[in-house]
Design a protein around this motif. Sequence first.
Motif, mmCIF file in Angstrom:
data_model
loop_
_atom_site.group_PDB
_atom_site.id
_atom_site.type_symbol
_atom_site.label_atom_id
_atom_site.label_comp_id
_atom_site.label_asym_id
_atom_site.label_seq_id
_atom_site.Cartn_x
_atom_site.Cartn_y
_atom_site.Cartn_z
ATOM 1 N N VAL A 127 0.840 -1.203 0.000
ATOM 2 C CA VAL A 127 0.000 0.000 0.000
ATOM 3 C C VAL A 127 0.872 1.248 0.000
ATOM 4 O O VAL A 127 0.629 2.214 -0.747
ATOM 5 N N ALA A 128 1.913 1.220 0.822
ATOM 6 C CA ALA A 128 2.800 2.376 0.867
ATOM 7 C C ALA A 128 3.372 2.656 -0.513
ATOM 8 O O ALA A 128 3.377 3.797 -0.984
ATOM 9 N N ALA A 129 3.837 1.588 -1.170
ATOM 10 C CA ALA A 129 4.437 1.775 -2.484
ATOM 11 C C ALA A 129 3.406 2.268 -3.480
ATOM 12 O O ALA A 129 3.691 3.134 -4.313
ATOM 13 N N LEU A 130 2.217 1.719 -3.373
ATOM 14 C CA LEU A 130 1.161 2.160 -4.278
ATOM 15 C C LEU A 130 0.838 3.633 -4.022
ATOM 16 O O LEU A 130 0.697 4.419 -4.967
ATOM 17 N N GLY A 131 0.800 3.967 -2.744
ATOM 18 C CA GLY A 131 0.527 5.355 -2.402
ATOM 19 C C GLY A 131 1.592 6.283 -2.955
ATOM 20 O O GLY A 131 1.293 7.351 -3.482
ATOM 21 N N VAL A 132 2.799 5.849 -2.845
ATOM 22 C CA VAL A 132 3.893 6.668 -3.364
ATOM 23 C C VAL A 132 3.726 6.897 -4.858
ATOM 24 O O VAL A 132 4.149 7.903 -5.409
ATOM 25 N N ASN A 133 3.071 5.957 -5.509
ATOM 26 C CA ASN A 133 2.865 6.139 -6.941
ATOM 27 C C ASN A 133 1.570 6.873 -7.269
ATOM 28 O O ASN A 133 1.490 7.567 -8.267
ATOM 29 N N ARG A 134 0.591 6.710 -6.436
ATOM 30 C CA ARG A 134 -0.721 7.229 -6.830
ATOM 31 C C ARG A 134 -1.014 8.622 -6.317
ATOM 32 O O ARG A 134 -1.828 9.329 -6.891
ATOM 33 N N MET A 135 -0.445 8.999 -5.183
ATOM 34 C CA MET A 135 -0.802 10.278 -4.587
ATOM 35 C C MET A 135 -0.368 11.447 -5.465
ATOM 36 O O MET A 135 0.674 11.388 -6.115
ATOM 37 N N PRO A 136 -1.132 12.516 -5.438
ATOM 38 C CA PRO A 136 -0.904 13.582 -6.412
ATOM 39 C C PRO A 136 0.280 14.506 -6.102
ATOM 40 O O PRO A 136 0.865 15.058 -7.027
ATOM 41 N N ASP A 137 0.628 14.746 -4.859
ATOM 42 C CA ASP A 137 1.799 15.589 -4.657
ATOM 43 C C ASP A 137 2.754 14.950 -3.667
ATOM 44 O O ASP A 137 2.453 13.942 -3.029
ATOM 45 N N PHE A 138 3.920 15.552 -3.571
ATOM 46 C CA PHE A 138 4.988 14.967 -2.780
ATOM 47 C C PHE A 138 4.566 14.746 -1.327
ATOM 48 O O PHE A 138 4.821 13.705 -0.739
ATOM 49 N N TYR A 139 3.886 15.751 -0.767
ATOM 50 C CA TYR A 139 3.571 15.664 0.663
ATOM 51 C C TYR A 139 2.606 14.524 0.933
ATOM 52 O O TYR A 139 2.713 13.815 1.925
ATOM 53 N N MET A 140 1.691 14.333 0.021
ATOM 54 C CA MET A 140 0.732 13.256 0.225
ATOM 55 C C MET A 140 1.373 11.899 -0.014
ATOM 56 O O MET A 140 1.027 10.912 0.635
ATOM 57 N N ARG A 141 2.323 11.849 -0.926
ATOM 58 C CA ARG A 141 3.079 10.598 -1.102
ATOM 59 C C ARG A 141 3.821 10.264 0.187
ATOM 60 O O ARG A 141 3.917 9.105 0.588
ATOM 61 N N MET A 142 4.324 11.326 0.856
ATOM 62 C CA MET A 142 5.001 11.138 2.134
ATOM 63 C C MET A 142 4.070 10.497 3.160
ATOM 64 O O MET A 142 4.456 9.609 3.907
ATOM 65 N N HIS A 143 2.830 11.003 3.175
ATOM 66 C CA HIS A 143 1.852 10.449 4.113
ATOM 67 C C HIS A 143 1.776 8.940 3.961
ATOM 68 O O HIS A 143 1.908 8.192 4.930
ATOM 69 N N ALA A 144 1.602 8.524 2.714
ATOM 70 C CA ALA A 144 1.408 7.102 2.463
ATOM 71 C C ALA A 144 2.654 6.300 2.831
ATOM 72 O O ALA A 144 2.593 5.307 3.558
ATOM 73 N N ALA A 145 3.766 6.784 2.356
ATOM 74 C CA ALA A 145 5.001 6.031 2.550
ATOM 75 C C ALA A 145 5.314 5.891 4.029
ATOM 76 O O ALA A 145 5.660 4.811 4.515
ATOM 77 N N THR A 146 5.165 6.988 4.755
ATOM 78 C CA THR A 146 5.550 6.985 6.162
ATOM 79 C C THR A 146 4.674 6.052 6.985
ATOM 80 O O THR A 146 5.179 5.172 7.687
#
Lengths: 504, 777, 87, 148, 114, 115, 108
Positions: E18-37
Motif C-alpha cells: 500500500v505504501a508503495a502504491l501510495g507513493v505512486n498514486r498520490m498527487p503531490d509529494f507531501y501526500m506521497r510522504m503520508h502514504a510512505a511513512t
Amino acid sequence: MSEYALLLPILIPLIGVVLLLLGARSLAVQRAGGVLFSSLTFAASLYLLFAVDQADYLVMQMGAWEAPFGISLVADRFSAVMVAVSSFMGAAVGIYALSEIDEARLKKFFFPLYLVLIFGVNGAFLTGDLFNLYVWFEVMLIASFVLMSMGGEKGELEGGLKYVCLNLLSSVMFLAGAGIIYGKTGTLNMADIGQQLMLAENADWALSSSMLLLVSFGLKAGMFPFFFWLPASYHTPPSAVSAVFAGLLTKVGVYALFRSYTLIFMPLFPEVQNILLWLAILTMVTGVLGAASHFDMRRILSFHIVSQIGYMVLGLAFMTPLALAAAIFYLVHHIIVKTNLFLVSGVVIRMKGSCDLAKVGGLCNSAPWLAALFFIPAFSLGGIPPLSGFWAKFALVKSGVEIHAWWAVTFALLVGVLTLYSMTKIWAEAFWKKQPEDVDTTPAKPVGPLVFMVAPIVVLSISTVVIGFFGEPLFEFSERAAAQLLDPQSYISAVLPQPAEVSP
Amino acid sequence: MPVSLLISLLFIFGAALVAPSLCRLFKDKGGCLLSLAPFAAFGLLLSQSGAIAAGESIRYHIEWFSSLGCAFSLRLDGLALLMGLLVTGIGGLIVLYASGYMHGHPRLGRFYLYLLSFMGAMLGLVLSDNLIVLFVFWELTSITSYLLIGFNHEEKISRWKALMALLTTGLGAMAMLAGFLIIGQVSGSYELSEINGMGDLLQGSPFYTAMVLLVLGGAFTKSAQVPFHFWLPNAMAAPTPVSAYLHSATMVKAGVFLLARLNPSLGGMPLWENTLAIFGSVTLLLAVVLGLFQKDLKAILAYTTLGVLGLLTMLLGIGTEYAIKAMVGFLLGHALYKAALFMVAGSVDHETGTRDVTLLRGLRRLMPITAMAGGLAALSMSGLPPFFGFIGKELIYKAGVKLGGLELYFLVAAFVGNFLMMALALKAGIGPFFGKENNDALPKKPHEAPVTMWIGPVLLGVIGLVLGLLPFLVTDSIVAPAIGSILGGAIPEIKLALWHGFNLPLLLSVFTVAGGFGLFMLRGKFWAVADPVRAAIRPWGAEAMYERIFNGTIWLSKAQTRCLQTGRLHDYVFMIVAVTVGFLIWAIVNYGGLQFEMDWAQFDPIKVGLVLIMIVATIVAVTASAYMTVLVALGTVGFGVALIFVYYGAPDLAITQLLVETLTVVLFMFVILRLPPLKSMSSMATKIRDAILASTFGGLMTLLVLKAVNIQFDHAISEKLAAMSYPEAKGKNVVNVILVDFRALDTLGEIVVVAAAALGIAALVATGFKKKKGAAS
Amino acid sequence: MGIAFAVSSIFLLAALFLAMRRILAGPSAFDRVVALDLIGGVCLCLIVMFAIYFGQGVLLDSAFAIALVSFLGTVAFARYLGRKERS
Amino acid sequence: MKYFILGHAGRILFPALIILSLIVLYRGHNLPGGGFIGGLMAATAYILVGLGSTMQAAKAKLRVDPVTLLAVGLAIAIISGLPGMLGGDPFLTGEWLPTFYLPLLGAVHLGTPLIFDVGVYLVVIGFTLHTTFFLSELAESDTEEGTD
Amino acid sequence: MSIVVAVLMILGSFFAFVAALGVNRMPDFYMRMHAATKAGAFGAALMLSAAALHFGSLRAVITALAIIVFFYLTTPVAAQTIAEAAYRKGEKLWPKSGRDQLAEDEATQSTKLR
Amino acid sequence: MEPLIALLIGVLFAAGIYSLLRRSIVKLVIGVVLISQGANLLVFTSGGLLAGRPALVEAGATVLEAPFGDPLPQAMVLTAIVIGFGLTAFLLALVCRAHEAVGDDDINAFDNTDT
Amino acid sequence: MMRILAFLEFILFYVKEIFVSNIRVAYDVLTPTHQMTPAIIALDVSTYTDSQISMMANFITMTPGTLGLTVSEDHNKLYIHAMYLDDSPEVVAEQLLNDYGKRVKRVL
Ligand code: NA
Ligand code: NA
C-alpha cells in the motif's frame, strides 16, 4: 625463534605508524620517527635475509593456525631479498625526505603514511596467502594514493586520479581472480593452491583466473599494455615519493607475477609463456620509446621504469635458472638505481627549481659532485659496465641466448642502446649544456640541509658500484633464490604440514 | 710476472682518480706528473717483451662473476704487447702534450680524469683474455670517449657529435655482445686463449654466420668501417690531444684489434675474409677520396685515419701471412706518425687559431721545431724511404702482388688508397709549413709551441725515422710476436728492411710517390670545389642516414606516445579491459571450454524479480544525469546486495554492506555541491563502443562465475574452520572468528587501509578548498 | 504457510517495483529519496520474511541495520538537499 | 540551517546507539556483529548528532581527535597480537582467560581476539568520523558560514 | 499460531505494498510522504510482530520489539526532515490544496526559516 | 548454482566498466562503487551459495552443523567491503579536490601530466 | 506513577491511532479518486517545551492525515501538512492540540 624475523619488517613500521600518529603535533617527532622506524625496518630486513639464507625457508603461521587454515608468512630467498632491498630504499628515502618533505606534508602525516607504504610492501613480499596478498596490495595502494596526492597540486591530482582509478581496476581484477580460484580449490594458501593445481588432472580452468591475475599484476607492475598510469603520475609528487614509488611499487607487481607463475600457476606456465614473452618485449620497447621524446627528467625516468620492468618479466618468461637469477639480480639493481635517479632529480629540482631539461643546465660545472652521482646510476641503468646494470642485462641476455630466444635478445639489446640514449640526453641537457638564461630557476626554499638528500644518493651510488665490481655474491644468492623458485615442491613442503607428493 | 699486467692497469686508473686533485694542487705541472703513470706502465710492459719474444704469454687471472662464466683474466702476448706499448707510450706523450695544449684550462683535472680512464680502458681492452672483460673495457672506452668528444660540452655540436659516436659504437657493441655470448655458448668459454684453440668448433657451428656478423657489427662500428664511418670525422669535436690519441693508437684501433684477436678462431672462412676485405677496401677508397675535399687540418687527418683503418681491415681480410705482416707493420707505423701529425696539427691550431689549410702556409720559420716534427711524420706517412712508413707500404704491396685473379682488386685499392693518402699526408704535414708566409691572415700571431707540445711529435717522428733505418729494433721483439698472435701459430721468422731490390712493389711505391705528390700540388683545385661537393654528397651519406634513423626514432617515440599515452583515461581503461577480454576469451575458448551447468529450478519469481530490480537500478545508476537519481539507484543496488547476503546466510555481511553503502551515500551528500553536474560528454558511437566492450567483459565474468561453481570443491578448509571455531577459538560466529582470529592479519591490514584512507581524505581536504558559489564574500 | 510466503513475496516484490517506478519517474529528488526510504522498508520486510522462512532468528539483526541506515540515509539526503542555493 | 526535530532525535538516539554499538561489539564473536559493525554504528550515532545540528557539535561530543582513535585502535590491535609471542607462539595467537560465568551474560570468554576487535572498533570509528568531519567541512563551508 | 503469523505476514507485506502504491498514486509529494511513512512503518511493524510470534524466543521478541520502537522513533523524524527540506526547496503543493499557513506566515510576519 | 547472481555480477561489472569509461570524473566513483559490488558478489558466490544457513554455531551447541554457507568467502567479502569503503571515500575526496584544482570535470582535460 | 499510567494510556492511544491511520491510508490509496483537501496549518505550541514539541510532531506524523513539517524559529508554531482539512485550519489545529497535546504534556 628465527621465525620472528618474518614479523619484524612488518611490525616495526606498523608500530612506527602508531607512535607517529600519537606524536602528531611535533614535527621533530615525525621526522625522527620516520627515519628511526624505516632504519629499524632495514636492520630487521637484513636479519631476515641472513636468517633465510641459513634456513632456506622461514614460515610463520599467524595465530598459530596451521596452513592452510590460517595465514602463512613465508620467506624464501626471493622474498627476503626483496624485503631487504625495499627496506634499504625505505631507509634511504626516509633520510632524504627529511630535507625534501615540507612542513605542510609532515602535518598531513607524511611519515606515518610512508611507513604504511613500507608496511604494505614488506607484507606483500612476505605473505603466503593469496587473499592476504590482496590486502597488502590495498595497504600499499592507499598509502601510495595518499602520498601521491597529499600535496594537492594540480599535477599530482591529475596524475593521481588516473593512478587511483586504474589501480582500483587492477585490485578488482585481482579480487575476482582470487575469488574464482577459491571457488575452485577451496583454499587461499598459495602453496596449497599450487599443490592442488599440480595434482589436478586438468587445471585448464585456472587459466582464466590466471589471466585476471596477470592483468592485475601486470597493471601494478606497469607492463604493456597496462602501464599508462605510471608515466602519467610518477613524476608529479615530491621526489622522495616518486623515488620510493619508482623503486618499490611496480616491483611488487613483478614479484607477484613471479610468485604466480613459479608457485601458484606453475603448471600453467607453458600456456602463458609466449604471452609473457611478448608482453615483456613490448613493455621494454614501448617504455623506452616513450622516454625517447620526453624532455623532463622525471618523465623520462618514469618511462624507463616501464621499459626496465620488461627486462624483469623477460627473465620470468625465459624461466631458466639463469634467467630467473638474472631477473632477481635485475630487480635488486633496478630498485637501487631507479630510486637513486629519482633522488637525484629531486636535488636537481632543489638547485634549479625544475627538472625540465629545457630549463635546467650547467650542472656539470656548478655541481660536479652531482654529475658524478647522477652518472653512476644513469649509466648503470644504461647497462654500461662494470656497473650493476651491465651484469643484470648481461645475465639476462645470456640466458636468452642459451634458449635461442633471438627476438627477445635482439630487443633487449636494442632497448639497451635507447636507454643509454635517454640517459645521455639527461646528462647532456642537465649537466653539460649551459644553463639557459631566459628561464627562471629560482628554487623553492629548501626544507632542510642538502646533506640529508645527498647522503642517501651517495650510499646508493656506492651500492651500484659495489654490485658492479663485487656483485658475484649477490648473483650467487640470486641463483640460489632462482633455484628455490624453480622448486615449488620444497616451498610447498616448507609451508604445508602434510604436503602431498607430486611427481614433477 | 703476471701481476704486472694488473699493476700497469692500476697505474693508469690510479692516475685517473688522482688527476683532479693533482691538477688542483700543481696546476699545469700536474700533467707532467701524470704522464709518469703511462710511461711507467709502458716500462712495465716493455720489461715483459723478452718473454713474449721467446714465444711465451703472460696470463693474470682472478675470479670475477664466475657464476656468469666470466673471469678477470689478462694476457700479454705479441699483439697485446704491441698494442699495449702503443697505448701507454703514445698515451704518455699525449698526456705531456695536453699539459701544454690545455694550459690553464679550468677543467684540466677532469680532462685528465677522462683521458687517463680512457687510456686505462684501452689498455685493459688490449690486455683482456676474457671476452666479457674485453667487452667491459670496450664499453668503457666508448663511454670515456663520449666524455672526451663532448668535452667542450657548452657547445651543442660537441654534445651531438659525442652522442653520435656513443650511439654508433654502442649499437655495434650490443651486436658484439650478442656475438660474444653466442661464441661463449658454442665454445663453452669466454677465455680468448681457450677460444682461439677452438676455431674448428666455432666454424662448424650453425651459429657461425651469426657470430661473425654480430662481432663484425662491433668491430666495424668501433673502427669506423663503411657504413659506420661517419662518426669518426665528427669525433674531431674533441680537444686535439684526444683526437691524436683516439686516432692513432686507441679507440679506432680497438675494432681492428678485436678482428685480429678473433682472427685465429673466426678467421679463415670465406665469410670472414670476404667481408673484411671488401668493407675494408671500400672504406679505404671512400675515405681518401672524401679526404681530398677537406680543408680542416684535423678533418684531413681524420679521413686518412679512416683510410688506414680500411686498409688494415682489408689486409686482415686477405689474411695471408704477408698481409698480416703488412698489417702489423702498417699499424705500428701509422700509430707513430698519426699521433705526431695530430699533435702538430693541434700545435698549429693552438698557435695560429685556425685549422683551415687554405690559410695555413709558411709557418716553418716561426714554428721550426713543430715544422720539423710535422715533416718527419708526413714523410713517414707518405711512405718515403727511409721512414718506417715506407716499410709498411712495401709490405702491403708485397702482400698485394701475391694475389691473383679478382683479388688483384685489393692491390689496386691499396695502391690508389696509398697515393691519395700520401697527398693527404703532405697536405697536413708539409703544406702548413712551406710556401709563402701568410701570417697576417691568421687569427693569432704564431710562435713556437712550448716544449711539452713539441717533444711528443718530435720524438715520434724520430722514432719513425729510426725504426725505418734500424727495423731490427722491433722486428723480433714486437712485430713478429704480434704477427704470431694474429695468425694463431708460432712466431714467424720475418725480416724487415728498407731495401728489397728492384721489384714490382718498389715500382708501385715510386708511382705512389709520384701520384701523391702530383695530387698534393693540385690540392687547391679540390679545395675550390670542396664545399659544393660535400654538400652534394651529404644527403646520401651515412651521416644523413644516421640522422634520419635518429629522427625517425624520435618521431616513432612521439607517435607512440600520441597513440598510447593519450592522456585520456578512457583510452587506458578501454585498452586494459579490451586486452583482458582478449585474454579471457583466449583462455576460455582454448582451455576449459564454454560448457557450464544451468539449473533452471533456480529461477523462482522472487529472485528473478529482485535481480531484475537490481539490474534496472544499476543501469539507472550508470545512465542517470541527476545526482540524486544516481545515489538513490546506488542505494537500491546496495539494499539488493544486502538482501542477497541475508538470503544466503551472511548477516554480518548484510549489515556491513548496509552501513557502508549508506555511509558512502552520506559522504557523497557532503560533497555533492562541490561536484560538477553529471553530463554526457562522449559521442553516441563512443558510448555504443564502450557499452559493447563493457558488456562483453561483464558477460565473461558471468561465464566465469558459472564455470567456477560448476565443479563443487570440497569445503575441507571451511569445514575445519567451522569445527575449530567454538572449541578452539571460543567464538560461535565463524565469520567473526575468521576476521579476528583465523585471518586476523587480513583485518589488521584492512584497518590500516581505512586509517590511511582517513588521513588521506583529511590531507586532501586540508589543502584548502575555495569556498564555493554558495559562499558570499 | 507456503501461501503466506507466496502472497507476501508478491506484495513485497510489487512494492519494490512500484518504488523503483517512482525512482525512475521522480519528478523531484525528494520523491526519489522517499522511494528509497520505502525500498529500505520493503527490504526490511523481505529480510524478516527470509528470517521466518529459514527459521533463522539471527537474520533479524540485519533488519535492525536496515532500519538504522534507511533513517540515516534519508536524513542525510534531506539535510543536504534542503540547502538553499544562493546565486 | 537546523532541523528542529532531527536535532532532538539525534540527542535522544545518541546514547542508545552508542550502547547498542558496544553490545554489537561484545557479542560479535558469537552473533552477527563485531568491531566493524559496532564501529560503524557508533560512528553513525555521532553522524546523526552532526546532521541534527552541526558537525562541530558532533566533534565536540567526541572529545578526542579521530586520529588518536586511529592510533589507539591500531595500537590495541597490535598489542592484542603480542601476548602469544611471549609464550613462543606466533603473532596474533589467541590467548584466553579461563571461562567464567556472569549473570545475564552466561559463559564469558575473554581473550585477545576480543581485544583485537576493540582495536578494529576504534579504528573504524576513527576512520568514519575523521572522514565525515573533513568532508562535511566542505559541505558546511558552502552554506552555513557562507550564507551569513 | 502459524495462522496468526501467516496473517500478520500477509498484512505486513500488504501495507508495504500500500505504501508503495501510495507513493505512486498520490498527487503531490507531501501526500506521497503520508502514504510512505505511515503504511511503510506499519507494514514493517506487522512483519516484525509475525517474526516475534514465529520464533517466540525472548531474544527474537526483544529484537523485534526494539526494531519496531526504533522504526517508530525514526520514521517520523526522517519524514519531517525530508518534508521540511522539500518545502524549503520549494516543492509544490497539489494545486487543489487549501491554505498554506506556513507560506502566509513567512510572507506576513517574515517568519524566517533557518 | 545461481545463474541469476552470476548474471547480476556480470551486469555490475559491465556497468562499472562502462562508468569507468565515461569522461565525467564523478562517474569514475560510481564505476568503482559498482565494480566493487560486482567483485564482492563474485567472491561471495565463489564459495558456493547456500540459502538460509548462516555460519553461526547454535546457542547451546559447540559445533556448527552442516550444511552452512561457506564463512571464508564471507570474511573475505567483509574485508573487501571495508577496504572498498575506505578507497571509495578517498576517491570521492580526490575527485572533488581534483575537480577544483583542475577546474574541469572532463577527465580528458586531465592530460597535462601525460603528454 | 501517574507518568507511567499516562505513558501506557498514550501508547494505547498511539497504537489505536496508528491502526486507524493506516486503514485510512489504505483506503485512500486503493480507492480510485482523490477526495482530499490538503493544507498546511500552524499549531500554536508556545506553551510546550522543546521535547514536547518534538514528541508531538512525531506523534502527529504517524497518525492519520497529518505530517509534521517544521517548527518556527521561536519554537512557537508547529507547521503540519494535513490531508483532510474538513474545517477551518484554526479548528483543526485546536482539535489536534486537544487530542495529542494534552497527552504529550501529561507524559513529559
Ligand atoms: Na617502479
Ligand atoms: Na630501459
